[in-house]
Structure formats: C-alpha cells, structure tokens
Design a protein around this motif. Sequence first.
Motif, PDB file in Angstrom:
ATOM      1  N   GLY A 128      17.651 -60.835 -44.500  1.00 33.48           N
ATOM      2  CA  GLY A 128      19.048 -60.792 -44.066  1.00 33.48           C
ATOM      3  C   GLY A 128      20.015 -60.950 -45.227  1.00 33.48           C
ATOM      4  O   GLY A 128      21.037 -60.259 -45.297  1.00 33.48           O
ATOM      5  N   PHE A 129      19.681 -61.846 -46.148  1.00 31.33           N
ATOM      6  CA  PHE A 129      20.531 -62.050 -47.327  1.00 31.33           C
ATOM      7  C   PHE A 129      20.586 -60.782 -48.170  1.00 31.33           C
ATOM      8  O   PHE A 129      21.661 -60.347 -48.588  1.00 31.33           O
ATOM      9  N   TYR A 130      19.436 -60.162 -48.389  1.00 34.35           N
ATOM     10  CA  TYR A 130      19.395 -58.945 -49.203  1.00 34.35           C
ATOM     11  C   TYR A 130      20.133 -57.789 -48.520  1.00 34.35           C
ATOM     12  O   TYR A 130      20.844 -57.032 -49.178  1.00 34.35           O
ATOM     13  N   GLU A 131      19.968 -57.668 -47.217  1.00 32.93           N
ATOM     14  CA  GLU A 131      20.685 -56.621 -46.498  1.00 32.93           C
ATOM     15  C   GLU A 131      22.194 -56.824 -46.595  1.00 32.93           C
ATOM     16  O   GLU A 131      22.948 -55.866 -46.769  1.00 32.93           O
ATOM     17  N   SER A 132      22.641 -58.076 -46.528  1.00 28.05           N
ATOM     18  CA  SER A 132      24.083 -58.348 -46.639  1.00 28.05           C
ATOM     19  C   SER A 132      24.605 -58.021 -48.035  1.00 28.05           C
ATOM     20  O   SER A 132      25.804 -57.790 -48.207  1.00 28.05           O
ATOM     21  N   ALA A 133      23.723 -57.974 -49.027  1.00 28.78           N
ATOM     22  CA  ALA A 133      24.103 -57.621 -50.403  1.00 28.78           C
ATOM     23  C   ALA A 133      23.979 -56.115 -50.655  1.00 28.78           C
ATOM     24  O   ALA A 133      24.149 -55.669 -51.788  1.00 28.78           O
ATOM     25  N   GLY A 134      23.663 -55.351 -49.619  1.00 29.42           N
ATOM     26  CA  GLY A 134      23.619 -53.898 -49.751  1.00 29.42           C
ATOM     27  C   GLY A 134      22.253 -53.310 -50.032  1.00 29.42           C
ATOM     28  O   GLY A 134      22.135 -52.108 -50.304  1.00 29.42           O
ATOM     29  N   PHE A 135      21.199 -54.108 -49.958  1.00 22.76           N
ATOM     30  CA  PHE A 135      19.848 -53.596 -50.170  1.00 22.76           C
ATOM     31  C   PHE A 135      19.309 -53.018 -48.871  1.00 22.76           C
ATOM     32  O   PHE A 135      19.588 -53.534 -47.785  1.00 22.76           O
ATOM     33  N   THR A 136      18.516 -51.949 -48.982  1.00 20.04           N
ATOM     34  CA  THR A 136      17.887 -51.328 -47.817  1.00 20.04           C
ATOM     35  C   THR A 136      16.386 -51.187 -48.081  1.00 20.04           C
ATOM     36  O   THR A 136      15.935 -51.147 -49.233  1.00 20.04           O
ATOM     37  N   PHE A 137      15.641 -51.080 -47.006  1.00 21.70           N
ATOM     38  CA  PHE A 137      14.189 -50.950 -47.083  1.00 21.70           C
ATOM     39  C   PHE A 137      13.805 -49.756 -47.957  1.00 21.70           C
ATOM     40  O   PHE A 137      14.381 -48.681 -47.841  1.00 21.70           O
ATOM     41  N   ASP A 138      12.810 -49.964 -48.819  1.00 19.98           N
ATOM     42  CA  ASP A 138      12.280 -48.889 -49.658  1.00 19.98           C
ATOM     43  C   ASP A 138      10.840 -48.577 -49.245  1.00 19.98           C
ATOM     44  O   ASP A 138      10.536 -47.486 -48.810  1.00 19.98           O
ATOM     45  N   PHE A 139       9.946 -49.563 -49.354  1.00 23.49           N
ATOM     46  CA  PHE A 139       8.565 -49.373 -48.924  1.00 23.49           C
ATOM     47  C   PHE A 139       7.871 -50.722 -48.830  1.00 23.49           C
ATOM     48  O   PHE A 139       8.405 -51.740 -49.270  1.00 23.49           O
ATOM     49  N   GLU A 140       6.665 -50.729 -48.254  1.00 19.67           N
ATOM     50  CA  GLU A 140       5.825 -51.923 -48.163  1.00 19.67           C
ATOM     51  C   GLU A 140       4.538 -51.668 -48.917  1.00 19.67           C
ATOM     52  O   GLU A 140       4.097 -50.523 -49.024  1.00 19.67           O
ATOM     53  N   GLU A 141       3.937 -52.753 -49.425  1.00 17.01           N
ATOM     54  CA  GLU A 141       2.625 -52.635 -50.054  1.00 17.01           C
ATOM     55  C   GLU A 141       1.785 -53.854 -49.725  1.00 17.01           C
ATOM     56  O   GLU A 141       2.299 -54.916 -49.403  1.00 17.01           O
ATOM     57  N   ASP A 142       0.479 -53.681 -49.833  1.00 12.03           N
ATOM     58  CA  ASP A 142      -0.482 -54.742 -49.581  1.00 12.03           C
ATOM     59  C   ASP A 142      -1.041 -55.192 -50.921  1.00 12.03           C
ATOM     60  O   ASP A 142      -1.833 -54.477 -51.531  1.00 12.03           O
ATOM     61  N   PRO A 143      -0.643 -56.383 -51.393  1.00 11.11           N
ATOM     62  CA  PRO A 143      -1.136 -56.849 -52.688  1.00 11.11           C
ATOM     63  C   PRO A 143      -2.572 -57.380 -52.650  1.00 11.11           C
ATOM     64  O   PRO A 143      -3.114 -57.765 -53.679  1.00 11.11           O
ATOM     65  N   GLY A 144      -3.194 -57.410 -51.468  1.00 15.08           N
ATOM     66  CA  GLY A 144      -4.580 -57.828 -51.366  1.00 15.08           C
ATOM     67  C   GLY A 144      -4.782 -59.328 -51.222  1.00 15.08           C
ATOM     68  O   GLY A 144      -5.903 -59.811 -51.343  1.00 15.08           O
ATOM     69  N   ASP A 145      -3.714 -60.070 -50.963  1.00 17.23           N
ATOM     70  CA  ASP A 145      -3.839 -61.522 -50.819  1.00 17.23           C
ATOM     71  C   ASP A 145      -3.559 -61.995 -49.399  1.00 17.23           C
ATOM     72  O   ASP A 145      -3.329 -63.171 -49.156  1.00 17.23           O
ATOM     73  N   GLY A 146      -3.547 -61.049 -48.452  1.00 21.02           N
ATOM     74  CA  GLY A 146      -3.278 -61.394 -47.065  1.00 21.02           C
ATOM     75  C   GLY A 146      -1.816 -61.291 -46.689  1.00 21.02           C
ATOM     76  O   GLY A 146      -1.459 -61.482 -45.529  1.00 21.02           O
ATOM     77  N   SER A 147      -0.957 -61.004 -47.640  1.00 19.09           N
ATOM     78  CA  SER A 147       0.471 -60.856 -47.358  1.00 19.09           C
ATOM     79  C   SER A 147       0.861 -59.378 -47.466  1.00 19.09           C
ATOM     80  O   SER A 147       0.061 -58.547 -47.889  1.00 19.09           O
ATOM     81  N   THR A 148       2.084 -59.079 -47.087  1.00 24.20           N
ATOM     82  CA  THR A 148       2.656 -57.751 -47.270  1.00 24.20           C
ATOM     83  C   THR A 148       3.930 -57.915 -48.080  1.00 24.20           C
ATOM     84  O   THR A 148       4.762 -58.773 -47.768  1.00 24.20           O
ATOM     85  N   THR A 149       4.065 -57.118 -49.122  1.00 22.22           N
ATOM     86  CA  THR A 149       5.269 -57.146 -49.947  1.00 22.22           C
ATOM     87  C   THR A 149       6.214 -56.062 -49.460  1.00 22.22           C
ATOM     88  O   THR A 149       5.821 -54.910 -49.298  1.00 22.22           O
ATOM     89  N   VAL A 150       7.460 -56.446 -49.215  1.00 22.96           N
ATOM     90  CA  VAL A 150       8.501 -55.506 -48.806  1.00 22.96           C
ATOM     91  C   VAL A 150       9.402 -55.262 -50.022  1.00 22.96           C
ATOM     92  O   VAL A 150       9.911 -56.204 -50.625  1.00 22.96           O
ATOM     93  N   TRP A 151       9.566 -54.000 -50.371  1.00 24.20           N
ATOM     94  CA  TRP A 151      10.458 -53.617 -51.460  1.00 24.20           C
ATOM     95  C   TRP A 151      11.752 -53.083 -50.873  1.00 24.20           C
ATOM     96  O   TRP A 151      11.734 -52.317 -49.903  1.00 24.20           O
ATOM     97  N   MET A 152      12.864 -53.505 -51.465  1.00 27.75           N
ATOM     98  CA  MET A 152      14.176 -53.028 -51.061  1.00 27.75           C
ATOM     99  C   MET A 152      14.890 -52.477 -52.287  1.00 27.75           C
ATOM    100  O   MET A 152      14.537 -52.797 -53.418  1.00 27.75           O
ATOM    101  N   ARG A 153      15.890 -51.651 -52.041  1.00 27.77           N
ATOM    102  CA  ARG A 153      16.631 -51.025 -53.125  1.00 27.77           C
ATOM    103  C   ARG A 153      18.127 -51.040 -52.781  1.00 27.77           C
ATOM    104  O   ARG A 153      18.512 -50.796 -51.653  1.00 27.77           O
ATOM    105  N   ARG A 154      18.914 -51.295 -53.797  1.00 26.12           N
ATOM    106  CA  ARG A 154      20.373 -51.149 -53.685  1.00 26.12           C
ATOM    107  C   ARG A 154      20.740 -49.984 -54.574  1.00 26.12           C
ATOM    108  O   ARG A 154      20.657 -50.078 -55.800  1.00 26.12           O
ATOM    109  N   LYS A 155      21.118 -48.891 -53.957  1.00 29.23           N
ATOM    110  CA  LYS A 155      21.418 -47.672 -54.706  1.00 29.23           C
ATOM    111  C   LYS A 155      22.757 -47.791 -55.422  1.00 29.23           C
ATOM    112  O   LYS A 155      23.701 -48.364 -54.901  1.00 29.23           O
ATOM    113  N   ALA A 156      22.778 -47.223 -56.627  1.00 22.82           N
ATOM    114  CA  ALA A 156      24.040 -47.130 -57.350  1.00 22.82           C
ATOM    115  C   ALA A 156      24.948 -46.177 -56.593  1.00 22.82           C
ATOM    116  O   ALA A 156      24.466 -45.200 -56.012  1.00 22.82           O
TER     117      ALA A 156
END
Length: 161
Positions: A128-156
Amino acid sequence: MAISVRRADEADIPAIQGIGLLTWPATYLPFTSPGFVLANLNSWWTEEAVRQTVEEDLTFVACVGEKVLGTLTLGEFEGEAVIWKIYVLPEAQGKRIGLALMNTALQHVGDRHDVRLEFVKGNEHAQGFYESAGFTFDFEEDPGDGSTTVWMRRKAPAPVS
C-alpha cells in the motif's frame, strides 16, 4: 517533529543494523516463518552486510534530532535504480518518516529514470505504501526459500514533445 534525511556513513552502521533487527521480526513474522526471518536477519542485517550497503550503495538515514529512526538503500539492478531496503523503527511508523526517505530517494533518481523495488508477498502494508508512492506491479518471482518476491516499478514520466 522535524525529520531530516541524510546520506548514511560508517558511524550510522549500528543504528541501521538495529533498525533491521527490530523491524524484520515485527514486519515478517505475521506472514512468513521464523526460519525465513532468522535467515534474512543473518544475511542482510549483520554488521558486515550493513557496512557493505553503506559503502557500495547509496544508503540514507532519517533522523529526528540525532536519533536515527529509518533507513533506505538505493542501488542498481539490471541497469536501473532499485530501492533495496526501506525500514522505519516500529515505534516511529506512521510519522511520515518512510515518506521522507522515499521522497529523498526519488529526488535522487530524478524524473528521467524508472525506479524498481521488491518486497515479500504478504506485506500488505509495504504494498500500500509503495502504491501510494506511484509504484505499480511489475512481476513476481520465486526465490526458492518458500516466499514470493513481488517487484514493482515507478515509471519515469513520458517526455513531453
């Protein structure tokens, strides 16, 4: 409460490490395992790891007076600016310290470049904090440790022609 943000130096390493050691369990235990939290504390928040981010990346600290209450690390990944860490002590959250850190990082990057960041899926507060700063979903990845990493991007912003 006047918040100042400045570049971290070697003298800030213990305070930055303390922020990580206090915020990680409070942030991640509600939706990950104790093993996940402990593994990350032992890899990202050791004195050596914090020293490396201060020396090799651009690490900022947010202070009220002389007390360091938050930290943000800005680096590079795949040729783009990336915010690797942004944490505020639990008792100082909700006081616009994270916003001051985020604004400093975004000003440093400038309007001509995208900015990326990542977080552990399930951290709804961060999302929520990142979305309020203008970041949007980019992609997800599985780092292999049981978690999921969510990547976000704030476009210029697109250049005006």
